[in-house]
Design a protein around this motif. Structure first.
Motif, short mmCIF file in Angstrom:
data_model
loop_
_atom_site.label_atom_id
_atom_site.label_comp_id
_atom_site.label_asym_id
_atom_site.label_seq_id
_atom_site.Cartn_x
_atom_site.Cartn_y
_atom_site.Cartn_z
N VAL A 15 0.83 -1.20 0.00
CA VAL A 15 0.00 0.00 0.00
C VAL A 15 0.86 1.25 0.00
CG1 VAL A 15 -1.75 1.27 1.27
CG2 VAL A 15 -1.88 -1.21 1.13
N ILE A 16 1.97 1.22 0.73
CA ILE A 16 2.85 2.38 0.78
C ILE A 16 3.33 2.72 -0.63
CG2 ILE A 16 4.90 3.37 1.82
CD1 ILE A 16 3.16 2.42 4.02
N LEU A 17 3.67 1.67 -1.36
CA LEU A 17 4.17 1.89 -2.72
C LEU A 17 3.09 2.53 -3.60
CD1 LEU A 17 6.38 1.36 -4.94
CD2 LEU A 17 5.09 -0.71 -5.45
N ILE A 18 1.89 1.93 -3.55
CA ILE A 18 0.88 2.47 -4.46
C ILE A 18 0.44 3.88 -4.06
CG2 ILE A 18 0.01 0.17 -5.08
CD1 ILE A 18 -2.48 0.86 -3.39
N SER A 19 0.60 4.19 -2.79
CA SER A 19 0.18 5.53 -2.37
C SER A 19 1.13 6.60 -2.88
CB SER A 19 0.11 5.60 -0.83
OG SER A 19 1.42 5.64 -0.29
N LYS A 20 2.23 6.16 -3.44
CA LYS A 20 3.19 7.13 -3.99
C LYS A 20 2.92 7.42 -5.47
CE LYS A 20 6.98 5.84 -0.92
NZ LYS A 20 8.17 4.98 -0.83
N THR A 21 1.95 6.74 -6.01
CA THR A 21 1.72 6.91 -7.47
C THR A 21 0.32 7.46 -7.73
OG1 THR A 21 0.77 4.73 -7.75
CG2 THR A 21 3.16 4.90 -7.93
N LYS A 22 0.22 8.06 -8.85
CA LYS A 22 -1.05 8.68 -9.21
C LYS A 22 -2.16 7.65 -9.39
CE LYS A 22 -3.05 11.79 -12.59
NZ LYS A 22 -2.86 12.53 -13.84
N ILE A 23 -1.81 6.55 -10.07
CA ILE A 23 -2.84 5.55 -10.33
C ILE A 23 -3.25 4.85 -9.04
CG2 ILE A 23 -3.32 3.37 -11.55
CD1 ILE A 23 -3.23 5.82 -13.35
N GLY A 24 -2.25 4.56 -8.20
CA GLY A 24 -2.56 3.91 -6.92
C GLY A 24 -3.49 4.77 -6.09
N ILE A 25 -3.16 6.05 -6.03
CA ILE A 25 -3.99 6.97 -5.24
C ILE A 25 -5.37 7.08 -5.86
CG2 ILE A 25 -4.26 9.41 -4.73
CD1 ILE A 25 -1.39 9.47 -3.92
N ALA A 26 -5.43 7.04 -7.20
CA ALA A 26 -6.74 7.11 -7.87
C ALA A 26 -7.62 5.94 -7.44
CB ALA A 26 -6.54 7.11 -9.37
N PHE A 27 -7.01 4.75 -7.34
CA PHE A 27 -7.78 3.59 -6.90
C PHE A 27 -8.26 3.78 -5.47
CE2 PHE A 27 -6.33 1.30 -10.61
CZ PHE A 27 -7.35 0.40 -10.82
N LEU A 28 -7.34 4.23 -4.63
CA LEU A 28 -7.70 4.40 -3.21
C LEU A 28 -8.82 5.43 -3.08
CD1 LEU A 28 -4.18 4.35 -1.51
CD2 LEU A 28 -5.86 2.51 -1.66
N THR A 29 -8.67 6.55 -3.78
CA THR A 29 -9.70 7.58 -3.74
C THR A 29 -11.05 7.02 -4.15
OG1 THR A 29 -7.98 9.09 -4.47
CG2 THR A 29 -10.22 9.94 -4.44
N MET A 30 -10.99 6.22 -5.22
CA MET A 30 -12.20 5.60 -5.75
C MET A 30 -12.92 4.80 -4.66
SD MET A 30 -12.14 3.48 -9.26
CE MET A 30 -11.41 1.93 -8.75
N PHE A 31 -12.17 3.94 -3.97
CA PHE A 31 -12.80 3.07 -2.98
C PHE A 31 -13.28 3.86 -1.77
CE2 PHE A 31 -9.89 -0.27 -4.89
CZ PHE A 31 -10.89 -0.79 -5.65
N PHE A 32 -12.42 4.76 -1.28
CA PHE A 32 -12.77 5.48 -0.05
C PHE A 32 -13.98 6.38 -0.26
CE2 PHE A 32 -8.42 4.38 1.33
CZ PHE A 32 -8.75 3.80 2.53
N SER A 33 -14.00 7.06 -1.41
CA SER A 33 -15.13 7.98 -1.60
C SER A 33 -16.43 7.19 -1.79
CB SER A 33 -14.87 8.91 -2.78
OG SER A 33 -14.50 8.16 -3.90
N ARG A 34 -16.35 6.03 -2.48
CA ARG A 34 -17.55 5.23 -2.65
C ARG A 34 -18.05 4.72 -1.29
NH1 ARG A 34 -22.31 4.38 -4.72
NH2 ARG A 34 -22.98 2.22 -4.57
N ALA A 35 -17.11 4.23 -0.48
CA ALA A 35 -17.48 3.70 0.84
C ALA A 35 -18.10 4.79 1.69
CB ALA A 35 -16.25 3.11 1.52
N GLU A 36 -17.51 6.00 1.64
CA GLU A 36 -18.02 7.10 2.44
C GLU A 36 -19.44 7.46 2.01
OE1 GLU A 36 -17.96 9.09 5.61
OE2 GLU A 36 -16.22 7.89 4.99
#
Lengths: 797, 98
Positions: free
Chosen positions: A665-686
């Protein structure tokens, strides 16, 4: 009764050459065979199958279907009006007699002029001394040097015309006359003409046939004076011989009588009633014809010498003649100038009329039909003309106002034309021929290739679709299979690319099938789906499954192995990324979630994530990587996003759980695409959490996952940002932070703010210095995050 | 037929045809046939000074076999579609060869 064996009183059907049939000089009626026998298709020799293949070989020597075109109606007996020499011979005696009588009468006046003439004249006069036998005397026609048969025919035709006609003709050569008129003759003639001039001029005004209505090449129009009309020869070769013209300039009585025999009974009757009127009647008629001809000749030979420059034998006669002619002509030209102009145009257009025989045209038509058939074979239109069809369809969709012009012309014309009520017989026939030609082409498909024994390649014959023959190298089928069943453990680049290509092939097949839906009648909501619709749906599902299979999504995941999963491997290619949105449309939700899971599980090995980490010290990613990242963001993310935004909380939680377990997770949080995925999941869950429709258990799960994530990223918040710089694009990070902050509790929020405080301040400072647009943007980005926690940038001062 | 199909979509667009004799002609593509013969309207020759005899010519018919290059208007070409069309063409040829 008749002069040339022509019997005007007999039944018109038994005449040698019916007036409705095309004459020798007439332009051929190209559709004569078609229009005369509308019901009799098979006899006219243009049946396509007869000569479909090997066009020349198919010609039937015994086929006499088109004889009618050439020889006129076959039922009538062959006439004799082509036997010019024979006809002339029959009347030669009479002509000679007249000639002699004329000579004897005019001898004294005739003599003095002789010396002014060239030496050829001597032969003429000496020939006059003896009375020749039945053979026509060439000198009569004043063309002694020209061979007989052709010249014979001319005077034969022109003689009657010129009986009283001294209208100057526009002979292109106009040789000086060899048979001279005496002065008295000429004067008498002029007097006679002067008398008739008024009359004939009037006649002209009313009776000159409209040349504009009559293209030059049409068969001679037959006026009231039909027999004369028939003698009037209209071909361009016709140049009335001046010698003959003068020979009969003032016809003796015998000749008039003789002439009467040629006239139809009603004319003869008329003549007998009023003998004195004969010259005028005839002259008017002849004159009319002459004028007509003259007009046409003017049209044809405009640059030739004008009428009045025609050399005449007696210079002292010329001025009045010329004046009259000129006046006449001026008047005529004035009246007819418009018509002449149009006529000229028509004549120019018609210059090449009759160059091709009907047979030639049939031949060309057949070739064209053949081309039509091979082009218009609608079955493989989509295959052969794919780019054009789809391109036009896309353009038509882009602006529906625009008429389907090009596409319609190409593809709909044939159908559209069907309903056109104005089609005539030819069109109908044409369509029938096309239909038959298509049927014939389908019945005997042409072999397009030749494989020689023992050769390495094939020889392709050229056809319309592949104009250039090419040499095809035979490919072994086993190659393909070998490729398909290879293990992917160590798949090289070439193998992966081959997989992508197969995916595309299937995708194209699916899309073609999708387009075929329009051929099925729209489903009736009340009735069960029709058989065709069921078939179509079955095929669609089959194709979609194949597409899914070709993507290798279901290849087992081996966590221990260091090689990439084939799906992830092919996804590293740009063209696979571009295909994803198109593929997604055809997959069912289950397949979609599988793909999403597959990507999530392999998120840290995705090329765009692995390469997407900013190397230490670098302000920018390499341009190739940036391109790939953008392509992924533009093509792969949107369909996934649209899926996730409809996914239930359980799936989101499950996917995040997978992320935590399997992915760095640390690795993907350093990249634009990784963060895009995380944003996608967190905002949907919220969103789901706030909607309040999820049950407690799911919410509990979600909170657990969230907390684990937060803890994991603790201390790495600043790493999410790209290297700082004034113009750096960091919106996506603020979005991510905002989506995290919304779900965070107070302690977490404080930690979050504390971690990124420096960055917030930096951005706020920068927004004040930067140009307004960028500054405002930067401020907004930060504010997004601040507002998520109920704060505002304004509070920072 | 791919090229034929492709060029048909460029009708009424401006193209530059480079001939095998180095002549470059710019004009509106009016029509094209399966031999890739080309009809151009409102033409102008790229190096007009070199070919003064062509300065009065307004439209041309170019036999397909003498064309070396056709310079395309980039915005009139759908690259993705062209890729697909190429794949289809390849599939067609492969299907025929079999």
């Amino acid at each position: 009764m008749s002069f040339f064996g022509f019997d005007p009183s007999s039944n018109p059907n038994s005449r040698s050459h019916p007036s409705t049939a095309p004459g020798f000089g007439a332009a051929p009626d190209h559709f004569a065979g078609l229009s005369l026998r509308p019901g009799n298709d098979d006899e006219d020799g243009i049946d396509f199958e007869d000569t479909y293949d090997g066009l020349g070989d198919g010609l039937d020597e015994t086929d006499d279907a088109l004889n009618d075109d050439t020889f006129g109606d076959g039922g009538a007996p062959v006439g004799k009006d082509f036997d010019f020499a024979g006809s002339t011979a029959r009347v030669a005696e009479v002509l000679e007699e007249e000639h002699e009588i004329f000579e004897r009468n005019r001898k004294p006046a005739h003599k003095p002029i002789i010396p002014t003439v060239g030496p050829t004249h001597k032969t003429t006069t000496t020939e006059h001394q003896h009375i020749p036998s039945l053979a026509p005397d060439m000198s009569l026609w004043a063309e002694p040097s020209v061979p007989a048969p052709q010249q014979n025919r001319q005077p034969q035709y022109s003689a009657p015309e010129h009986v009283q006609n001294d209208f100057p003709t526009q002979a292109p050569r106009a040789p000086p006359s060899k048979k001279f008129m005496s002065l008295e003759e000429v004067e008498a003639e002029i007097l006679a003409q002067g008398r008739q001039q008024a009359h004939s001029a009037q006649q002209q005004l009313h009776h000159v046939p409209m040349p504009g209505m009559q293209p030059v090449q049409l068969p001679p129009h037959i006026p009231v004076t039909q027999p004369l009309g028939q003698f009037h020869h209209q071909g361009p070769a016709h140049t009335p011989s001046p010698g003959a013209h003068q020979q009969f300039a003032t016809p003796p009585q015998e000749h008039q009588n003789f002439l009467m025999h040629q006239l139809p009974p009603h004319m003869q009757h008329m003549l007998q009633q009023n003998q004195n009127m004969l010259p005028q009647h005839l002259q008017a008629a002849v004159h009319e014809r002459m004028l007509q001809q003259q007009l046409q000749e003017q049209i044809r030979m405009q640059p030739r010498e004008p009428l009045q420059q025609q050399p005449l034998p007696q210079p002292q006669v010329q001025p009045p003649m010329a004046r009259i002619a000129q006046e006449e002509r001026a008047k005529l030209l004035e009246e007819e100038s418009k018509r002449l102009k149009r006529n000229h145009k028509i004549a120019q257009l018609a210059r090449y009329n009759g160059l091709m025989t009907p047979q030639d045209k049939n031949f060309i038509q057949r070739i064209q039909l053949q081309q039509l058939v091979s082009i218009g074979n609608t079955d493989d239109n989509t295959a052969e003309d794919f780019y054009y069809i789809v391109h036009s369809a896309i353009r038509a969709r882009a602006n529906p106002q625009q008429p389907l012009s090009q596409l319609a012309q190409t593809y709909l014309f044939r159908n559209g034309g069907r309903n056109n009520g104005r089609r005539d017989n030819h069109m109908q026939r044409m369509e029938q021929q096309v239909a038959r030609a298509v049927a014939a082409a389908k019945a005997h498909p042409k072999a397009s290739q030749l494989v020689l024994e023992g050769s390495l390649g094939k020889i392709s014959f050229s056809n319309v679709k592949t104009p250039r023959p090419m040499l095809n190298i035979k490919r072994l089928d086993s190659d393909q299979k070998h490729l398909a069943h290879k293990s992917y453990a160590n798949a090289d680049r070439k193998t992966l690319l081959a997989i992508v290509e197969t995916v595309y092939d299937v995708l194209l097949e699916v899309e073609v099938h999708e387009r075929e839906r329009s051929k099925i009648p729209p489903p009736n909501p009340n009735a069960p789906p029709s058989e065709a619709a069921q078939e179509w749906e079955a095929k669609r599902v089959e194709l979609a499954d194949r597409l899914y299979e070709e993507m290798r999504v279901l290849e087992p995941i081996d966590p221990a192995s260091r090689t990439r999963h084939p799906f992830i491997a092919i996804l590293s290619f740009g063209k696979m990324k571009r295909a994803i949105p198109r593929i997604f449309r055809h997959l069912n939700p289950e397949q979609r979630v599988t793909i999403l899971t597959m990507i999530v599980v392999h998120l840290d090995v995705l090329d765009v994530v692995r390469h997407g980490v900013y190397p230490p010290g670098a302000n920018q990613l390499p341009s190739a990587v940036r391109e790939e990242v953008d392509m992924f963001a533009n093509n792969v993310l949107p369909p996934l996003l649209s899926y996730v935004y409809e996914a239930p909380l359980s799936i989101v939680v499950g996917l995040l759980g997978l992320l935590l377990e399997r992915v760095d997770v640390i690795l993907i949080s350093k990249t634009k695409i990784g963060i895009a995925f995380l944003t996608m999941f967190f905002s949907r869950a919220e969103l789901l959490k706030q909607s309040g429709r999820s049950d407690e258990k799911e919410l509990q799960d979600w909170q657990n996952v969230y907390n684990r994530f937060f803890d994991m990223l603790q201390g790495h918040w600043m790493d999410c940002f790209p290297p700082s710089g004034r113009f750096v694009e960091d919106q996506y990070v603020w979005q991510f932070l905002a989506s995290m902050a919304v779900g965070a509790n107070e302690i977490q929020q404080r930690e979050l703010v504390g971690a990124v405080k420096d960055r917030v301040m930096e951005n706020v400072q920068a927004s004040k210095v930067l140009p307004p647009e960028i500054g405002v943007q930067k401020r907004e980005n930060v504010n997004l995050f601040m507002r998520a926690m109920g704060l505002d940038v304004e509070l920072l001062g | 037929m791919l090229f034929f199909s492709f060029f048909k979509t460029l009708v009424d667009h401006e193209v530059t045809i480079e001939l095998k004799n180095d002549l470059k002609i710019t004009g509106i593509l009016k029509s094209v046939d399966q031999f890739l013969n080309i009809k151009l309207d409102e033409i102008r020759v790229v190096e007009e000074g070199k070919y003064p005899h062509l300065s009065a010519v307004k439209n041309v018919f170019i036999r397909g076999s003498v064309v070396r290059y056709v310079h395309l208007p980039a915005n009139a070409v759908d690259t993705a579609l062209l890729e697909d069309a190429t794949r289809r063409e390849a599939a067609n040829v492969a299907g025929k060869a079999r």
